[in-house]
Write a protein that holds these residues in place. Sequence first.
Motif, mmCIF file in Angstrom:
data_model
loop_
_atom_site.group_PDB
_atom_site.id
_atom_site.type_symbol
_atom_site.label_atom_id
_atom_site.label_comp_id
_atom_site.label_asym_id
_atom_site.label_seq_id
_atom_site.Cartn_x
_atom_site.Cartn_y
_atom_site.Cartn_z
ATOM 1 N N THR A 21 -19.199 28.305 36.566
ATOM 2 C CA THR A 21 -19.646 29.840 36.389
ATOM 3 C C THR A 21 -18.357 30.750 37.186
ATOM 4 O O THR A 21 -17.696 30.157 37.909
ATOM 5 C CB THR A 21 -20.754 30.229 36.867
ATOM 6 O OG1 THR A 21 -20.801 30.033 38.303
ATOM 7 C CG2 THR A 21 -21.924 29.169 36.399
ATOM 8 N N PRO A 22 -18.470 32.087 36.573
ATOM 9 C CA PRO A 22 -17.500 32.613 37.474
ATOM 10 C C PRO A 22 -17.566 32.917 39.023
ATOM 11 O O PRO A 22 -16.738 32.660 39.590
ATOM 12 C CB PRO A 22 -17.724 34.081 36.644
ATOM 13 C CG PRO A 22 -18.118 33.820 35.138
ATOM 14 C CD PRO A 22 -18.960 32.475 35.648
ATOM 15 N N ALA A 23 -18.900 32.710 39.205
ATOM 16 C CA ALA A 23 -19.226 32.884 40.698
ATOM 17 C C ALA A 23 -18.408 31.665 41.531
ATOM 18 O O ALA A 23 -17.847 31.606 42.409
ATOM 19 C CB ALA A 23 -20.589 32.935 40.939
ATOM 20 N N GLN A 24 -18.635 30.416 40.707
ATOM 21 C CA GLN A 24 -18.470 29.212 41.376
ATOM 22 C C GLN A 24 -16.876 29.080 41.256
ATOM 23 O O GLN A 24 -16.309 28.648 42.316
ATOM 24 C CB GLN A 24 -18.925 27.908 40.800
ATOM 25 C CG GLN A 24 -20.214 27.642 40.863
ATOM 26 C CD GLN A 24 -20.855 26.833 39.782
ATOM 27 O OE1 GLN A 24 -20.390 26.853 38.682
ATOM 28 N NE2 GLN A 24 -21.877 26.230 40.056
ATOM 29 N N ALA A 25 -16.248 29.493 40.295
ATOM 30 C CA ALA A 25 -14.601 29.472 40.119
ATOM 31 C C ALA A 25 -14.094 30.401 40.967
ATOM 32 O O ALA A 25 -12.840 30.088 41.671
ATOM 33 C CB ALA A 25 -14.537 29.879 38.740
ATOM 34 N N VAL A 28 -13.802 28.677 44.404
ATOM 35 C CA VAL A 28 -12.666 27.840 44.364
ATOM 36 C C VAL A 28 -11.204 28.594 44.485
ATOM 37 O O VAL A 28 -10.549 27.851 45.553
ATOM 38 C CB VAL A 28 -12.753 26.888 43.307
ATOM 39 C CG1 VAL A 28 -11.516 25.946 43.099
ATOM 40 C CG2 VAL A 28 -13.873 26.237 43.062
ATOM 41 N N VAL A 29 -11.149 29.629 43.951
ATOM 42 C CA VAL A 29 -9.680 30.181 44.042
ATOM 43 C C VAL A 29 -9.636 31.269 45.054
ATOM 44 O O VAL A 29 -8.420 31.819 45.347
ATOM 45 C CB VAL A 29 -9.203 30.671 42.626
ATOM 46 C CG1 VAL A 29 -9.146 29.836 41.508
ATOM 47 C CG2 VAL A 29 -10.251 31.982 42.282
ATOM 48 N N GLY A 30 -10.880 31.567 45.617
ATOM 49 C CA GLY A 30 -10.938 32.517 46.780
ATOM 50 C C GLY A 30 -10.857 34.029 46.335
ATOM 51 O O GLY A 30 -9.914 34.797 47.092
ATOM 52 N N CYS A 31 -11.423 34.539 45.479
ATOM 53 C CA CYS A 31 -11.468 35.919 45.055
ATOM 54 C C CYS A 31 -13.032 36.377 44.546
ATOM 55 O O CYS A 31 -13.847 35.293 44.567
ATOM 56 C CB CYS A 31 -10.568 36.141 43.884
ATOM 57 S SG CYS A 31 -10.877 35.491 42.341
ATOM 58 N N SER A 32 -13.137 37.467 44.287
ATOM 59 C CA SER A 32 -14.327 37.819 44.031
ATOM 60 C C SER A 32 -14.878 37.542 42.377
ATOM 61 O O SER A 32 -13.824 37.231 41.428
ATOM 62 C CB SER A 32 -14.888 39.391 44.056
ATOM 63 O OG SER A 32 -14.095 40.178 42.839
ATOM 64 N N PRO A 33 -15.989 37.245 42.165
ATOM 65 C CA PRO A 33 -16.495 36.827 40.711
ATOM 66 C C PRO A 33 -15.832 38.125 39.697
ATOM 67 O O PRO A 33 -15.433 37.508 38.411
ATOM 68 C CB PRO A 33 -17.851 36.909 40.620
ATOM 69 C CG PRO A 33 -18.446 36.413 42.026
ATOM 70 C CD PRO A 33 -17.322 37.137 42.727
ATOM 71 N N ILE A 34 -15.788 39.202 40.070
ATOM 72 C CA ILE A 34 -15.242 40.106 39.229
ATOM 73 C C ILE A 34 -13.734 40.206 38.944
ATOM 74 O O ILE A 34 -13.478 40.180 37.829
ATOM 75 C CB ILE A 34 -15.729 41.833 39.590
ATOM 76 C CG1 ILE A 34 -17.201 42.026 39.592
ATOM 77 C CG2 ILE A 34 -14.784 42.884 38.866
ATOM 78 C CD1 ILE A 34 -17.767 43.283 40.165
ATOM 79 N N THR A 35 -13.085 39.924 39.895
ATOM 80 C CA THR A 35 -11.680 39.698 39.789
ATOM 81 C C THR A 35 -11.285 38.487 39.177
ATOM 82 O O THR A 35 -10.488 38.395 38.287
ATOM 83 C CB THR A 35 -11.012 39.531 41.155
ATOM 84 O OG1 THR A 35 -11.285 40.762 41.927
ATOM 85 C CG2 THR A 35 -9.488 39.275 41.308
ATOM 86 N N LEU A 36 -12.069 37.464 39.341
ATOM 87 C CA LEU A 36 -11.860 36.184 38.334
ATOM 88 C C LEU A 36 -12.146 36.350 36.961
ATOM 89 O O LEU A 36 -11.229 35.962 36.262
ATOM 90 C CB LEU A 36 -12.773 35.047 38.913
ATOM 91 C CG LEU A 36 -12.675 33.889 38.014
ATOM 92 C CD1 LEU A 36 -11.961 32.492 39.058
ATOM 93 C CD2 LEU A 36 -13.820 33.498 37.440
ATOM 94 N N ARG A 37 -13.185 37.119 36.778
ATOM 95 C CA ARG A 37 -13.426 37.467 35.214
ATOM 96 C C ARG A 37 -12.067 38.223 34.634
ATOM 97 O O ARG A 37 -11.809 37.969 33.408
ATOM 98 C CB ARG A 37 -14.677 38.377 35.161
ATOM 99 C CG ARG A 37 -16.016 37.448 35.305
ATOM 100 C CD ARG A 37 -17.282 38.488 34.940
ATOM 101 N NE ARG A 37 -18.426 37.616 35.218
ATOM 102 C CZ ARG A 37 -19.217 37.930 36.283
ATOM 103 N NH1 ARG A 37 -18.810 38.745 37.097
ATOM 104 N NH2 ARG A 37 -20.262 37.115 36.398
ATOM 105 N N VAL A 38 -11.478 39.125 35.580
ATOM 106 C CA VAL A 38 -10.432 39.730 34.684
ATOM 107 C C VAL A 38 -9.186 38.997 34.677
ATOM 108 O O VAL A 38 -8.602 38.857 33.524
ATOM 109 C CB VAL A 38 -10.158 41.062 35.695
ATOM 110 C CG1 VAL A 38 -8.644 41.760 35.443
ATOM 111 C CG2 VAL A 38 -11.246 42.089 35.816
ATOM 112 N N ARG A 39 -9.055 38.118 35.840
ATOM 113 C CA ARG A 39 -8.026 37.305 35.554
ATOM 114 C C ARG A 39 -8.141 36.161 34.438
ATOM 115 O O ARG A 39 -7.222 35.745 33.827
ATOM 116 C CB ARG A 39 -8.030 36.489 37.016
ATOM 117 C CG ARG A 39 -7.030 37.324 38.127
ATOM 118 C CD ARG A 39 -7.098 36.556 39.558
ATOM 119 N NE ARG A 39 -6.330 35.394 39.382
ATOM 120 C CZ ARG A 39 -6.409 34.575 40.279
ATOM 121 N NH1 ARG A 39 -7.235 34.700 41.439
ATOM 122 N NH2 ARG A 39 -5.635 33.398 40.102
#
Length: 79
Positions: A21-25, A28-39
Amino acid sequence: MATLPEDDRELLILSGWQGLTPAQAAAVVGCSPITLRVRLHRARKRLTQAASASPPTEEAAAARRVSTRVRIAVGKEAR
């Protein structure tokens, strides 16, 4: 996929292949779920563009081989 930057490949693999999920990923990469979704959105856009582009050149293939060697070497140092 091989022509994408390593960070993009990591996000796409975590999301698509590993099924995180975005929160799990994000954890793993060390960012917020919102930042991950944008990336992840940007990585998917670059993947779509790469898929419609011409085949990679020999120079791009050589760069991927070097990148793989560096990741392997860094991974061995971390152990």
